[in-house]
Design a protein around this motif. Structure first.
Motif, PDB file in Angstrom:
ATOM      1  N   ASP A  31       0.229   4.325   0.051  1.00 37.78           N
ATOM      2  CA  ASP A  31      -0.143   5.730   1.049  1.00 37.78           C
ATOM      3  C   ASP A  31       0.161   4.961   2.237  1.00 37.78           C
ATOM      4  O   ASP A  31       0.863   6.625   3.005  1.00 37.78           O
ATOM      5  CB  ASP A  31      -1.248   5.742   1.445  1.00 37.78           C
ATOM      6  CG  ASP A  31      -2.701   4.271   1.580  1.00 37.78           C
ATOM      7  OD1 ASP A  31      -1.957   3.102   1.322  1.00 37.78           O
ATOM      8  OD2 ASP A  31      -3.478   4.264   2.501  1.00 37.78           O
ATOM      9  N   ASP A  34      -4.651  -8.848  -2.803  1.00 33.44           N
ATOM     10  CA  ASP A  34      -4.239  -8.448  -0.698  1.00 33.44           C
ATOM     11  C   ASP A  34      -2.353  -8.511  -2.092  1.00 33.44           C
ATOM     12  O   ASP A  34      -1.828  -8.695  -0.581  1.00 33.44           O
ATOM     13  CB  ASP A  34      -4.719  -8.883   0.122  1.00 33.44           C
ATOM     14  CG  ASP A  34      -5.843  -9.175   0.216  1.00 33.44           C
ATOM     15  OD1 ASP A  34      -6.352  -8.027   0.577  1.00 33.44           O
ATOM     16  OD2 ASP A  34      -6.512  -9.829   1.211  1.00 33.44           O
ATOM     17  N   SER A  82       0.705  -0.920   0.091  1.00 36.73           N
ATOM     18  CA  SER A  82       0.024  -0.137  -0.300  1.00 36.73           C
ATOM     19  C   SER A  82       0.845   1.040   0.085  1.00 36.73           C
ATOM     20  O   SER A  82       1.627   1.274   0.847  1.00 36.73           O
ATOM     21  CB  SER A  82      -1.102   0.216   0.949  1.00 36.73           C
ATOM     22  OG  SER A  82      -1.668   1.219   1.130  1.00 36.73           O
TER      23      SER A  82
END
Length: 133
Positions: free
Chosen positions: A50, A123, A48
């Motif tokens: 972010d 994922d 991820s």
């Protein structure tokens, strides 16, 4: 590997935080004409984005930004110029601060040509991928 050193030196990403996917094969004649040196791009997955903190080295990097994969795959965002590397422009960037060119543009463009052969899961990255032409 040198690619990890560059990643850490230029944008502050720790090598331990990268899941290596493979090595991107390049046309050495094209690369040499752009840089005069040989490079071996290493493709990796950060997870991820972010949650990733970038620490830019101002003597190496002017700007750092993310781009959705769909924009990378959109041919209208690329300019192809004879005898030069491909140039990528982020859609809607009117002040030209989100432009990828030179060796980075060449490597990113090569990656987008091979991207459809990589299979992504919700994922993470499925390990059944290929960087073959």
């Amino acid at each position: 590997p040198r690619g990890f050193r560059e990643l850490h030196e230029e944008i502050g990403i720790e090598p331990k935080n990268v899941d290596v996917l493979g090595i991107l094969r390049c046309d050495w004649g094209e690369v040499h004409s752009l840089t005069g040196v040989a490079v071996t791009p290493v493709c990796g997955y950060l997870g991820s984005i972010d949650r990733t903190e970038f620490k830019l080295n101002p003597s190496e990097v002017e700007n750092c930004f993310t781009v959705p994969v769909v924009d990378l795959l959109d041919k209208s965002n690329w300019s192809m110029q004879r005898f030069n590397a491909p140039v990528f422009r982020v859609p809607g960037d009117t002040d030209e601060k989100k432009v990828v060119w030179g060796l980075t543009g060449y490597i990113l463009h090569r990656f987008t040509k091979l991207l459809p052969s990589i299979v992504f899961e919700k994922d993470g990255v499925n390990r059944s991928f290929s960087f073959a032409n």
